[in-house]
Design an enzyme around this catalytic site. Structure first.
Site, mmCIF file in Angstrom:
data_model
loop_
_atom_site.group_PDB
_atom_site.id
_atom_site.type_symbol
_atom_site.label_atom_id
_atom_site.label_comp_id
_atom_site.label_asym_id
_atom_site.label_seq_id
_atom_site.Cartn_x
_atom_site.Cartn_y
_atom_site.Cartn_z
ATOM 1 N N THR A 12 0.762 -1.089 0.047
ATOM 2 C CA THR A 12 0.102 0.008 0.084
ATOM 3 C C THR A 12 0.961 1.275 -0.092
ATOM 4 O O THR A 12 2.153 1.094 0.552
ATOM 5 C CB THR A 12 -1.021 -0.129 1.137
ATOM 6 O OG1 THR A 12 -0.183 0.224 2.378
ATOM 7 C CG2 THR A 12 -1.888 -1.089 1.120
ATOM 8 N N GLY A 13 0.344 2.374 -0.600
ATOM 9 C CA GLY A 13 1.372 3.452 -0.679
ATOM 10 C C GLY A 13 2.471 2.886 -1.892
ATOM 11 O O GLY A 13 3.692 3.563 -1.588
ATOM 12 N N GLY A 14 2.394 2.110 -2.686
ATOM 13 C CA GLY A 14 3.360 1.785 -3.429
ATOM 14 C C GLY A 14 3.856 2.607 -4.522
ATOM 15 O O GLY A 14 4.763 2.177 -5.427
ATOM 16 N N SER A 16 5.261 5.616 -4.386
ATOM 17 C CA SER A 16 6.067 6.657 -4.175
ATOM 18 C C SER A 16 7.058 6.173 -2.947
ATOM 19 O O SER A 16 6.752 5.130 -2.228
ATOM 20 C CB SER A 16 5.287 7.908 -3.784
ATOM 21 O OG SER A 16 6.080 8.801 -3.073
ATOM 22 N N GLY A 17 8.166 6.776 -3.048
ATOM 23 C CA GLY A 17 9.161 6.815 -1.771
ATOM 24 C C GLY A 17 9.397 5.417 -1.302
ATOM 25 O O GLY A 17 9.571 4.430 -2.327
ATOM 26 N N SER A 137 7.436 4.533 12.786
ATOM 27 C CA SER A 137 8.466 5.781 12.792
ATOM 28 C C SER A 137 9.412 5.699 14.199
ATOM 29 O O SER A 137 8.728 5.485 15.161
ATOM 30 C CB SER A 137 7.599 6.807 12.411
ATOM 31 O OG SER A 137 8.201 8.173 12.405
ATOM 32 N N TYR A 150 0.904 12.498 14.995
ATOM 33 C CA TYR A 150 1.634 11.567 13.875
ATOM 34 C C TYR A 150 2.207 10.311 14.843
ATOM 35 O O TYR A 150 2.213 9.220 14.472
ATOM 36 C CB TYR A 150 2.600 12.213 13.101
ATOM 37 C CG TYR A 150 3.677 11.181 12.346
ATOM 38 C CD1 TYR A 150 3.036 10.567 10.967
ATOM 39 C CD2 TYR A 150 4.794 11.084 12.434
ATOM 40 C CE1 TYR A 150 3.680 10.099 10.279
ATOM 41 C CE2 TYR A 150 5.630 10.275 11.744
ATOM 42 C CZ TYR A 150 5.192 9.785 10.693
ATOM 43 O OH TYR A 150 5.794 8.845 9.713
HETATM 44 N N1 LIG Z 1 10.175 9.437 4.794
HETATM 45 C C1 LIG Z 1 10.300 9.119 6.254
HETATM 46 O O1 LIG Z 1 11.475 9.820 6.457
HETATM 47 C C2 LIG Z 1 9.780 8.364 6.914
HETATM 48 C C3 LIG Z 1 10.223 8.057 8.199
HETATM 49 C C4 LIG Z 1 9.442 7.038 9.138
HETATM 50 C C5 LIG Z 1 8.116 6.596 8.620
HETATM 51 N N2 LIG Z 1 7.724 6.676 7.445
HETATM 52 C C6 LIG Z 1 6.450 6.214 6.963
HETATM 53 O O2 LIG Z 1 7.029 5.738 5.680
HETATM 54 C C7 LIG Z 1 5.661 5.395 4.970
HETATM 55 C C8 LIG Z 1 6.017 5.855 3.447
HETATM 56 O O3 LIG Z 1 6.315 7.069 3.618
HETATM 57 P P1 LIG Z 1 7.229 7.864 2.333
HETATM 58 O O4 LIG Z 1 8.262 8.664 3.013
HETATM 59 O O5 LIG Z 1 7.570 6.935 1.444
HETATM 60 O O6 LIG Z 1 6.196 8.850 1.877
HETATM 61 P P2 LIG Z 1 5.554 9.256 0.297
HETATM 62 O O7 LIG Z 1 6.704 9.125 -0.680
HETATM 63 O O8 LIG Z 1 4.618 10.359 0.412
HETATM 64 O O9 LIG Z 1 4.597 7.911 0.036
HETATM 65 C C9 LIG Z 1 3.245 7.605 0.743
HETATM 66 C C10 LIG Z 1 2.653 6.827 -0.277
HETATM 67 O O10 LIG Z 1 1.350 6.416 0.490
HETATM 68 C C11 LIG Z 1 0.563 6.870 -0.271
HETATM 69 N N3 LIG Z 1 -0.870 7.333 0.477
HETATM 70 C C12 LIG Z 1 -0.901 8.197 1.247
HETATM 71 N N4 LIG Z 1 -2.064 8.554 1.753
HETATM 72 C C13 LIG Z 1 -2.868 7.445 1.266
HETATM 73 C C14 LIG Z 1 -4.089 6.788 1.424
HETATM 74 N N5 LIG Z 1 -5.115 7.584 2.325
HETATM 75 N N6 LIG Z 1 -4.472 5.639 0.854
HETATM 76 C C15 LIG Z 1 -3.735 5.314 0.002
HETATM 77 N N7 LIG Z 1 -2.272 5.353 -0.233
HETATM 78 C C16 LIG Z 1 -2.218 6.592 0.486
HETATM 79 C C17 LIG Z 1 0.730 7.744 -1.294
HETATM 80 O O11 LIG Z 1 0.206 7.977 -2.590
HETATM 81 P P3 LIG Z 1 -0.971 9.046 -2.874
HETATM 82 O O12 LIG Z 1 -0.590 10.409 -1.967
HETATM 83 O O13 LIG Z 1 -1.107 9.166 -4.217
HETATM 84 O O14 LIG Z 1 -2.146 8.302 -2.037
HETATM 85 C C18 LIG Z 1 2.251 7.572 -1.539
HETATM 86 O O15 LIG Z 1 2.065 6.116 -2.549
HETATM 87 C C19 LIG Z 1 4.602 6.267 5.809
HETATM 88 O O16 LIG Z 1 3.582 5.425 6.523
HETATM 89 C C20 LIG Z 1 5.450 7.075 6.549
HETATM 90 O O17 LIG Z 1 4.691 7.487 7.599
HETATM 91 C C21 LIG Z 1 8.432 7.681 6.486
#
Ligand SMILES: NC(=O)c1ccc[n+]([C@@H]2O[C@H](COP(=O)([O-])OP(=O)(O)OC[C@H]3O[C@@H](n4cnc5c(N)ncnc54)[C@H](OP(=O)(O)O)[C@@H]3O)[C@@H](O)[C@H]2O)c1
Length: 247
Positions: A12-14, A16-17, A137, A150
């Site tokens: 899920t959320g695949g 991006s990122g 996180s 968060y």
């Molecule tokens: N990056 C960091 O430093 C970090 C650190 C700790 C934890 N995390 C966690 O890692 C995970 C991924 O983060 P990331 O940094 O890779 O973020 P990201 O690049 O913004 O990717 C987030 C992904 O989740 C999807 N998404 C967001 N809201 C959604 C919803 N309601 N339904 C379905 N898809 C949804 C987005 O697509 P759409 O917006 O198109 O829906 C995107 O594919 C998150 O849970 C975040 O809290 C990240």
């Protein structure tokens, strides 16, 4: 033959990122991968990049009807699932005094309710021996400014890794959590001004024992490890954070 040939994964959320990096690792290794997200444009671009091993299904994890549709789509595309990476999430950094009910509800709807019901709806499709990985996180473990909602949500998800393991281990399904440290995916820029994001990122590098951000590949490798290789591991939270929660 890749090391994941014959395996089916849902990320899920695949689009991006961290999710896209993990989907890429699995698809390159031969897995069939379903990715999800809300933006059709981002899904199309990711699907193009991932190639023929990937299928993109649009949906919002905070909507139970979208999750029902996702389960139907995954059943049609994959049949059953060996790895479920519950990764979709958003962040919002606001001082607690000015955090609104709207921000609170959105964070919990996507990051907490979304995670729980993603597992519930897809659980019937999980194979014996499957691995579920919930994304938490560092913010759920250490106190950081401007992250109270968060962080509380991620701590709730960390707890789910334990209780959902108890629920699913009778089916030999392991649930674990992966706790990324700072990874430069653009998630911060999507929730605050560029200047605030730059300041927040500089602080994260300064207080990290490794003095750097983690890479997408480092998180993807850990997600694949928990999903496929950690066969005697259940209910843990694996920090992949440069040591910031440990040292
Ligand atoms: N990056 C960091 O430093 C970090 C650190 C700790 C934890 N995390 C966690 O890692 C995970 C991924 O983060 P990331 O940094 O890779 O973020 P990201 O690049 O913004 O990717 C987030 C992904 O989740 C999807 N998404 C967001 N809201 C959604 C919803 N309601 N339904 C379905 N898809 C949804 C987005 O697509 P759409 O917006 O198109 O829906 C995107 O594919 C998150 O849970 C975040 O809290 C990240």
């Amino acid at each position: 033959m890749g090391i994941y040939s014959g395996k089916n994964a849902v990320v899920t959320g695949g689009s991006s990122g961290i999710g896209l990096a993990t989907a890429t690792l699995l698809a390159v290794g031969g897995a069939r991968v379903v990715i999800t997200g809300r933006s059709q444009g981002a899904l199309d671009a990711a699907r193009e990049r991932l190639g023929e091993n990937a299928v993109a299904l649009r949906g919002d994890v905070s909507s139970l009807s979208d999750l029902d549709a996702l389960a139907d789509g995954v059943k049609a595309e994959l049949g059953t699932v060996d790895a479920l990476f519950v990764n979709a999430g958003i962040t919002a950094l606001t001082p607690f005094e000015s955090t609104t009910e709207e921000v609170y509800d959105e964070l919990f709807a996507i990051n907490v309710k979304g995670a729980f019901f993603t597992v519930q709806k897809l659980a019937p499709l999980l194979n014996t021996g499957a691995g579920v990985v919930l994304t938490t996180s560092v913010a759920g473990t250490v106190g950081m400014l401007d992250t109270s909602v968060y962080a509380a949500g991620k701590a709730a998800v960390r707890s789910m890794a334990r209780s959902l393991s108890r629920e699913l281990l009778p089916r030999t399904i392991r649930v674990n959590a992966l706790s990324p440290g700072p990874i430069d995916t653009g998630i911060l820029e999507r929730s605050m001004t560029r200047e605030s994001a730059e300041q927040f990122k500089a602080e994260r590098v300064a207080d990290n024992p490794m003095r750097r951000f983690g890479t997408l590949d480092e998180i993807a490798a850990a997600a694949a490890f928990l999903a496929f290789d950690a066969t005697y591991t259940a209910g843990i939270e694996l920090p992949v954070d440069g040591g910031v929660t440990q040292l």
